[in-house]
Scaffold this motif. Structure first.
Motif, short mmCIF file in Angstrom:
data_model
loop_
_atom_site.label_atom_id
_atom_site.label_comp_id
_atom_site.label_asym_id
_atom_site.label_seq_id
_atom_site.Cartn_x
_atom_site.Cartn_y
_atom_site.Cartn_z
N VAL A 125 0.86 -1.20 0.00
CA VAL A 125 0.00 0.00 0.00
C VAL A 125 0.89 1.24 0.00
O VAL A 125 2.11 1.14 0.05
CB VAL A 125 -0.97 0.02 1.21
N PHE A 144 -3.96 2.98 7.52
CA PHE A 144 -5.39 2.73 7.38
C PHE A 144 -5.66 1.74 6.26
O PHE A 144 -6.40 0.77 6.43
CB PHE A 144 -6.13 4.05 7.09
N TYR A 190 -7.54 -1.84 6.59
CA TYR A 190 -8.80 -2.05 5.89
C TYR A 190 -8.70 -3.27 4.98
O TYR A 190 -9.58 -4.14 4.98
CB TYR A 190 -9.12 -0.79 5.08
N LEU A 191 -7.60 -3.34 4.20
CA LEU A 191 -7.42 -4.49 3.30
C LEU A 191 -7.34 -5.79 4.11
O LEU A 191 -7.90 -6.81 3.72
CB LEU A 191 -6.15 -4.28 2.46
N LEU A 249 -10.82 -6.82 4.94
CA LEU A 249 -11.52 -7.37 3.78
C LEU A 249 -11.12 -8.83 3.58
O LEU A 249 -11.95 -9.68 3.25
CB LEU A 249 -11.18 -6.58 2.51
N ILE A 250 -9.82 -9.11 3.75
CA ILE A 250 -9.35 -10.49 3.58
C ILE A 250 -9.96 -11.40 4.66
O ILE A 250 -10.47 -12.48 4.37
CB ILE A 250 -7.82 -10.55 3.62
#
Lengths: 254, 254, 254, 254, 254, 254, 254, 254
Positions: free
Chosen positions: C230, C236, C240-241, C244-245
């Protein structure tokens, strides 16, 4: 961890002199101490033979004081780089013999003098504005036990100043060369000596110096052999590497 | 030129043992030889103690042959880097004992073995594609008299391979670390040893490696102390610097 | 908009249960609210399943307060990143339960706890100066419902510190690795685990780190597979990722 | 190595079921095999659960064949990326069931089908010229056991093409987005889905694309959350990371 | 100077209606006025048809006031960009009807309304932080006589917000698109319209946005045709170019 | 040092008119003076014929005052660049006739007027914001004895302003051209004159000017021949080089 | 898709003239055709009013031929850029009236002449080496219906050549300016005209031109207002944008 | 055009000795000749006093031959740079006395010797690989009438070679210094002389030389005053600028 060390430990386990639990703990809990925001590596003085240094930039005064205290508490000598007088005033409250070396922006806390290293380090600097970095290298090298010769304001545009000091430079066992702007000094010096040269680009300059990039690229592309380069403004790294080279010379190491 | 040497020469002039003309000539005509396209520096072996090396890239085969012949004619040993087999076939016509070291892309012409240097150099390389640069360093170090240990294919993504060879690396007096891509190996190695580390970024990689820039920047920013960096793919420079460091260890130098 | 959704809507139009005017309005006026300077996307919590976050840098305190109020008014939880204590003092006037997390420079307003995500996220950071970014990732991941394990100050120059914590790292389902300077830690970590690694370069460093560029390039060129990168300092985004995973693991999603 | 594993091994040493010599050997000689120019890591399939892949660029055909044979000899499946048909002709001599996948420039040798991973990966590509990278991702993901949906030629300048395929993209558990030039597609896709997005910049473009730099920077600066970026043209890395994410979903892992 | 104009002038010299001295003066002393630190170009309103604009950054308040007064004294309308309220307070002392437009950081002094241009300009902006640049474009376009439609906070990660406003964008004769970070909005917009798109990258972002470089490169590499790019943050330039395009539409110009 | 000078000195040594000790000292102790932080080069006025200049940026006021005093004490004229009024107030305490030239940010201490140089230097500047650099060049050239013509605010977007002053530019013997932003002025000017052009890029601009990089690159790539470029904002360097060129014209030098 | 269009379609659904299935299909299957490797967008001529162009670089001859045939089969005119004579020989087999325009490296297949656009485009180029890019712009503009005036070899170092053609440039409604090296021509031209200027940097140059970067940065930093920049060497983009601007002038649009 | 010249012309128009038509034609049709692909500027020899040079790179052999013929037809001398022997073989067909200077990659066609310029130019080059650029400068300077002294292979790593030739360098009126790699030579030379130094960076080097960027930056940041820099590898530009400087010395110019 060395296979050799491992084997010894395992022999001890079989021999019963070390229990498996102890062995596992020993392998796992290497001697460092967790301050929450940092792990102080007391093991370092053993492992690398050199005491701990603290990079002051980006740490709060309180963090620096805490790390200094913890290291000193173990009787080790301490070097803080990239710091200032305000931090020193805080440090000195608990470490009364802490020194502030203004030209180098360093604090040292030295319970005892360092073990002297064999040989000398010459530190050549191109211009007046390069002195803070040169002094950081000088203080670092002194802290780790080297004898230091300072050869300042010997930029390549005035070769006579440099050649006038060539004797001092040639007598050193390692030469640290500090320069900003076009960064040409290491190439010239490396052509004069038969010893390792450590090149330190500085961020001194403006415009197309791009904060030290010009000097860095010049040093990496030196037409002279025998030059190793450290990061821009990294006086500490140069002094430390110089001392590692000197230490290789000590009889005990052979 | 040293003030000391100068004074001796001047004394000799006054004493009559050297004429002013001779002194001036001596000062002016330092021992190099002009081939038109290059000045061969026979003085170098005296001045720096190490024989001449020729950077082959960008020179015609004929130029390389001419320089090799001239140096050999003075009885000096010769190293040619960044060259190929075709050049070797030309060189071997006049220098029958010239060797071509394919993995390193080097030619050596060695009338006699080098004076051995004290200590060992370990050369660690991250990946298979880094080998030509690692071998250039190895051949160079060997040429100048060092004992070399090769520790190849020990990239940081497979720590067990590296740790398995940690003993060899730790026993060396100088470690040369060769890596492309993210260039992380020197940082890891420098954390394992208490000796100088010479980092060589390679142009191995693609995309955002930008022909070695990523590895170069990583090595300059190493969080481990004691690392000096040379130019991208500069195996020769690393080997040469390593030998300068080793030489400082020999008793004769003290 | 999915063809599937569209077809359903159109069927309703034909069936008369939705008028053409209503359908057009429904398609056009998606549920966001215009504050003039920003469109608050109430639809987001529905569409992506995660509540809104506000990037505080570059917004005035008044703008932040207004957006926070509007989101809270809809009963959603709020996260503000890159903010400071002064903004918190303003926010807390209307949102008394707003928390300021200093180490992460974040404000959270949480009417209720998040729905817990399955699995754990380990967050490894190389140095003390990387902590603000690591904490931003940790606070973000916690805000969205993940369990977080912090593994700090495990830079590659002290492998023993890292290996000592390898168990914690390996037990995680996703590992976020935060490092500045040479950015080597993600490569080493990705070689130790069999889970996705999210690499976050930080702007920690000086000179040739070029404000995080060196670390960024190193991470993009990682010789270890399984690493996604990133933006510099984007804690952040990593948190966030990571969530999601993790969310992909919940039974409801299958 | 995990403290846990270590303790078990040590217990066995004390119990006498493993001799100290054996334990040391076991710890030291992790299962890889040295081909001279490369260390083949048979341990990898155990450690990371995924078979070995060979990055073909920069390796000679002979090196590739040798590595493929060695891996196959251990009954593992093999993937070679960045290769060509000439290498395939050599490989097929000893591995008759080796396939060449032209669009992806990959060779696979699959003694048996992969263990299927739960979930699907959608691979979206912006333009025709991005297909080789997209196919490398697709072949990689398929090789490691994922179901793959291809959504090609859906660049952002023709939104209707993309929105037309939005259903397929939204149904995937992971989305890999491949784009050169301005690299805008991952931002748009990440705004449409609630799953992890892996962004792959390609070197497609000219002039100010600077060989993929423009696309890379765009993807790192995505205004959409939930995007992890891999190196320019790194289709393999994206496919591999995608499979790591999918694998986290399998019941056995919980 | 046109050959045509020159011929006319020369004819007048021969005809005696203009003396050689007058002709030489006329050619030499084009109508600008020298303030010492700047040459005010009164000729501009004649030559380009648009009144003068002053780039305020890097000029002292006193210099700005002086230039404004001089232009106003000739009855021309004035626009000052990149300025602030303090300068406005100074200007308003001599130009009581000077307006300060805070969101755009501009001052206007308009003795009379501009001649209206045919057609409309839509100004689309991706995020809240892009508004100052978007407003600079809007104020500029309005100052030169265009009708402006603002379409703000329509970043590509929330396509529904953008598509919801697509009608307004398509009805414009020129579209100015303002975006920082990944700079993807111009590509998406240019795919929706059949009119010229002027792309303005902004310095909004952090880390690898490199102060707008990422957005700039993305816009230059747009896969959509019909996009012209201006400098980072150059809202004025976009508004001015938009008005030049509109002006081409007016009957009087044909 | 010239072989010629050396021979003379050596002859004197043999002749007895100079003792070896004196000769050695003469060669070694060239006339500079060590202030600790700087070596003042009194020899410079002899060696290069031009008095000393002090680059003020990065020096403390105290350092500047000390250097100025030392140079003045030897009766030499002094120029300080990149300084400010506060430094001037300090300098004037010991050097009452020190002048501060605000537009150029320079201090001069001139015991006597300079020896006039033959010929004239025209200094052309593109915009108002380029004036500080242009004035630094003008003050430098005047300080070293040149006649200077200023041709300001003649940017290429208003060719008539430039052509109007073309006579003055063409009459000069050297033209210094100062421009920021796109840096086009030197190309246009070099096409108008048959004299050497010294191009000075300035850091004036924003966004993609990258602090003067755009102007620098433009000037280096000038399609007009006869242009030499100095560093960004280096008005001093341009003025100095201009004077070196002029000096070549004086009869005394032949 | 416009809300307006959508409403009409929905009305038709309610009125029964369009079935929901048809409406959904219509919305989903916008008129493009999938060739596997590319989606041919027949809708484009309708949507944007301009026929399709094919960027030839990076496509195989077979791909180009297939796309050309498909477009021609729909009766549309075709332009292929960045191609060569070998591709033309293939294309002409199925499209006998395909033309190869060597100077522009373009193929056109024109069943009928284009609808003429109002106004003229002047294309100014700085040097001989810029002609391929200038011709690409000229062929593109002609293909889309514009009248084109070529003004070549008018670099800024020979202002008289440029001023001599100033009449032609001023009479145009849009000016495309093509330049490499220092990229100064757009600034000079934009100062001469009162129409939009489209600047095209070219990769012509060497050394510090960095493949067109110098010209690109210069054009983005133009001190003249009214300049929009396209990618390096993007003659097509400039010609296309120029035609979009011209088209805005057509009576039908007012 | 000078106001002075203009006035004279206008006086002649009034006096009747020049008709308005003639005057207009004279002003408009400056003496160049259009070959279609290039405008040959016969006026140049008059305007700048130096004959035309042709940059051969990027021109076809046929274009070069045509331009050479046209210039020769006007009796002017011609220089072609960046060319090769194949072009020479073509040129010599029509210009039998055309010479090919291999080391400089130049062709000259000299109907008569140049008018000799006063003074000498010394050309110093750092390494063997820099010779092509140094020779381009030498041939250019000779072509325009200068006496040239070559001082080659005097890189800064072997100061004795350089100092040995210092006499020759100091006797020159202008010094051109050519260097690649770290580009340090101009700084050292400029410190030795009191004449203008023209620095030419070359693309010689590898890795972090970035095709000459390192040398270019070093030269722009020279700590020595009196250095003007030209583009990377621009030997022609340096030779040309050197001759412009020399020409200023001729009595006729005073």
């Amino acid at each position: 961890m060395d296979p050799g060390d491992l084997r010894t430990l395992l022999e001890n386990v079989r021999a019963g002199s070390v229990s498996p639990e102890d062995a596992a703990r020993r392998l796992a809990t290497l001697p460092y101490e967790d301050l929450g925001f940092a792990k102080v590596d007391h093991h370092r003085a053993l492992r690398q033979g050199f005491p701990e240094a603290i990079f002051g930039a980006g740490k709060t005064p309180e963090q620096i004081v805490a790390i200094v205290e913890r290291i000193s508490a173990h009787g080790q000598r301490v070097l803080v780089t990239r710091t200032d007088e305000a931090v020193h005033r805080l440090v000195v409250e608990s470490q009364p013999d802490a020194c502030y070396l203004e030209a180098a922006r360093c604090i040292t806390v030295e319970a005892r003098p360092p073990a002297p290293l064999p040989g000398r380090i010459a530190i050549a600097a191109a211009g007046t504005s390069d002195l803070p970095v040169a002094e950081e290298a000088a203080v670092t090298a002194t802290f780790y036990g080297a004898e230091v010769d300072r050869v300042y304001d010997v930029g390549v545009a005035g070769l006579h100043r440099l050649l006038d000091r060539a004797g001092t430079i040639r007598e050193a066992d390692v030469v640290i060369v500090v320069a900003g702007m076009e960064g040409a000094l290491p190439s010239v010096v490396a052509g004069l000596v038969d010893t390792p040269v450590i090149a330190v680009p500085t961020s001194v300059g403006y415009g197309a110096s791009f904060h030290g990039l010009a000097a860095l690229l010049a040093m990496l592309n030196s037409c002279a052999s025998g030059v190793g380069v450290v990061n821009i403004d990294n006086g500490f790294g140069a002094g430390y590497l110089g001392c590692l080279i000197l230490r290789g010379r000590r009889p005990a190491a052979d």
